[in-house]
Scaffold this motif. Sequence first.
Motif, PDB file in Angstrom:
ATOM      1  N   GLU A  69       0.840  -1.197   0.000  1.00 28.76           N
ATOM      2  CA  GLU A  69       0.000   0.000   0.000  1.00 28.76           C
ATOM      3  C   GLU A  69       0.879   1.252   0.000  1.00 28.76           C
ATOM      4  N   SER A  70       0.595   2.142  -0.951  1.00 26.45           N
ATOM      5  CA  SER A  70       1.447   3.326  -1.046  1.00 26.45           C
ATOM      6  C   SER A  70       1.028   4.413  -0.051  1.00 26.45           C
ATOM      7  N   ALA A  71      -0.235   4.392   0.399  1.00 22.22           N
ATOM      8  CA  ALA A  71      -0.717   5.457   1.283  1.00 22.22           C
ATOM      9  C   ALA A  71      -0.150   5.343   2.689  1.00 22.22           C
ATOM     10  N   ILE A  72       0.571   4.292   2.975  1.00 22.27           N
ATOM     11  CA  ILE A  72       1.070   4.109   4.328  1.00 22.27           C
ATOM     12  C   ILE A  72       2.574   3.923   4.266  1.00 22.27           C
TER      13      ILE A  72
END
Lengths: 284, 736
Positions: free
Chosen positions: A281-284
């Motif tokens: 996951e890129s958002a984290i």
Amino acid sequence: MSITNLLENWSDFRQQHPSDDRPHREYKWAMSIDLDACTGCNACSVACYAENNLPVVGKEKFAHGHSHHWIRIERYWDNDGREFADQGAQFLPMLCQHCEAAPCETVCPVGATNHTADGLNSQVYNRCVGSRYCNANCPYKARYFNWYDYPTTDNVWPEPMNQQLNPDVTVRGKGVMEKCTFCVQRLTVAKSDARSEGRSVLDGEVQTACQQVCPTGAISFGNLVDPLAKVGKQWMTQQVELNKDKQAKDTAEEAAKLRGYRILEELRTYPSVMYLEQLRESAI
Amino acid sequence: MIENSFNRRDFLKVLGWGSATVALSGCGNTSVEDGKEFVTSYVQTADYIIPSIGTYFNSTCAQCDAGCGIMGRVREGRVLKLEGNPKSSINNGKMCGLGQAGVQAHYNPDRIREPLLRNGDKGEAITWEKALGLINEKVGGVRAENVAFLTGGVSGHVKALLKNYLDALGSGHHYVYEAVAPSVMRAANKKAYGVEMPRLRMDKAKVILSFGADFLGAWISPVHFSQQYARFRKADNGKRGVLVQVESKMTLTGANADRWLVIRPGTEGIFALGLINALAAAGLSVPGDVAAVVKEYTTDRVSKDTGVPTEHIAKLAALLKERSPSLIIAGSAAEGYAHGSQNATAIALLNQVLGNVGKTVEGSSGIPFPQMAPTTGNRQALQILNDNMAQDKVKVLFSYGSNPVFTAPASMKLKENLKKVPFKVAFAHYMDETAVEADLVLPLNSALEDWGTVMPEYIADGAQLNIRQPLMEKLHPGTLGMGDILLALLKQRRPEEYKGYEDFYSYLRNAMVSNKGALGGANADDNTFWEAALSHGMVKLVGSPINISSHVSANGLVVPAPFVEDSTYPLHLIPAVSASLRDGRNANEPWLQESPDPLTTIVWDSWVEMHPKTAAKLGIVEGDIVEVASKSGAIKAQVYVFTGIHPDVISVPLGYGHEAMGRYAKGVGVNAFKILDPVFDKETGELAMHETRVKVSKAGQRVIIVKDEGPAGGNQMGRKIAVRMSSDKVNLSKEV
């Protein structure tokens, strides 16, 4: 069949890699492994020991590289020099890739390893003379050599542990190369059952031991020729083609949305195992 | 049979088949010919046996307490391989490596084969009659309160019989001890949700934040959670769930996380409260009393205390706010401190504030038969037993399903106290460390040749009573099932009540059949009901649902400040629970010893995990043998250096270092249980497993670590082998 007949019509008897004019007919066994689902738990590896009579070699022999696990979990870190492995590990179950153009087959001096009609890379144990050329030539390091006669080695199968051995699978002797067979003993039974009922093996009818045990269902296995098979659908969705060494994913515009790939495809071994990339996951 | 006077070999010779003789002896068939072995003809076949065709029988896995349903493949009367039972809602046809190794517990060459009575340093084989008579004599010769029964977690009909036996003796001293158990979490859950073991719906969660719960490896019911995890990662709507793992030593679950956040040991509670504060600041509505408690936990302070960068705290808070519902799990890492209960409560509070309770944290199913519900263990029970032994209050001690001599910290001096007990009986499969100390050792059937019922502790989907049934004939005639032993002991005390039961099987069948109404078989006749139960390997029960409540109170919640530095013992020791070896009871199964640890890939030994920074500071490289010393003792092991651990922490796996038990377990690695300091959770009294402080010093030697990692270590050397991509690039719903 006479010798003359055999020599004259050799090309009819010789099993070669299917190509455009000679496609796989009934079966082409293939696998796909979703690395985003694989947690690296090792259940597949232990199940393989149980199914295929793999010897436990002990610490000393393991240290000398004599381990026997037809499927092993490779673990990689992608740290980029960071202080912590904060995006976890990359786990990859590595097994014989059952290459269509297997580098091990061409170098075997006695033809002990060859291609079957249903697309398996097979190892004929009683033909093997132990030259280990196949091992040297396998880019996946998926072949294992019997340096010892394990049935008589202390504490490999002491009484009554030998009673657990699977009678459907041979116990390999000293000097013989061995590897993953896609649980050929299970395939043989399924094919024979289907044949006696006048049909082909249905998708899901036969599972490999590693697939059956996998707690997350990361492993799919089946017949690539069967249009209903899950594994074939997966290959198609990921636009991975068996007879190509460059897939859609390798082009710039498709790279972003496809996950399927085969390992070391540039070596043109045409593996029968497709892996699906792990996600993060890129958002984290 | 061909009789010896007319030898088959001679017969062949007469026919002139000289070469056949050579071939036959080459095949090693001589013993058959000489009449030393009997060959049974399949003309007289046994029921259900078709030569070369495997038949599957359902049963229940005994390798851990999760209670997965298994099917054993039986061929020619031997069980060959175990598969998962697809009908069990716990594991749905799947298994783990530990479960696979169940056949090795059964066929193990080191199993005890007959009752052994101590004679000096040796065990002398005696008959069961003599053994049971001796027990009767011993328990009859002491006062009832001086008899104690120590077990691991028990459930089902064996538990009911055990209680009946203790009642018959007039002793209520049943101590349940599990060395590795989430006792603090259970207590905290009970307080926070009213349920000890709520159902965790990972498949419904969009984000999982786990504080050191290794739910993919060794935590509670890993096969069940692994399946839930797969659905969480590949949800029907195509939106992939995000896993964040916060811990001080990477677990298998941490290695699978999208973000692994390394945290200073023991500061998990501070981190949870800091997240609540950050969420409140971001606009999440937080009750007044909670807001008052968390307002001091500013992101800057939390970052300073926990060592987690502020940007990650902010990102995590944003993610939790945006993607709901989420699931917050308090694992054994968070609860392993003297303030473990506070940590767990703070984490439960975070779950409550996020509104997850009732959505991803669900109530559980009640169990209609409380007498069969699993009794869960804790270390406090062992402490009480230990104190009683020290004060000579225990005259007869029974031990079943736990190995305290191996798992108790050295500071408890359990082995010394055990010597004060005049008569110790161990029910055991192997001569493990506790059995070695016993006066009478009674060999048990393996789980694949025994009868029983098992009620799992974690209820996956409605309660179920699992059946354990023999998959084959007993391997050794001298072993007995625990149920049979208890029944025999009960017959000594209450002959009238139990004389109707010939064996445990008849007791079990009777108990089940006479309750078939409550077990969902009201309309079936006895045989049909019983056959169906055996065929399915379980009985699904209708239990009244236990509703979950959400009343974590912020009042009185004080999470202590981070640990102060200790200059003598500068490092924290985290004893790691590995998926294969757990508390060490399965250590004599060679598949597990040779199954590489997923993170380090080490086989057949213990190791000390260490961060490269720490190693550099101490001048240590991989393979150095170091001494790890705590206030309570010291062990020596090889060092493995990697970046999945906090620099203030070292980690040693549990389950290794057996001094007895069998050829595959004995002498492999070191026992990390022994050096744990006697520090306890303040609320529950549990041993705080992560509280031990240690110092590490080089012991002078260096070895080459035996592991399954390639020569490049964990590096792909630029090749495209295991590839990773960003999750926003793909749409998983379009995949097959």
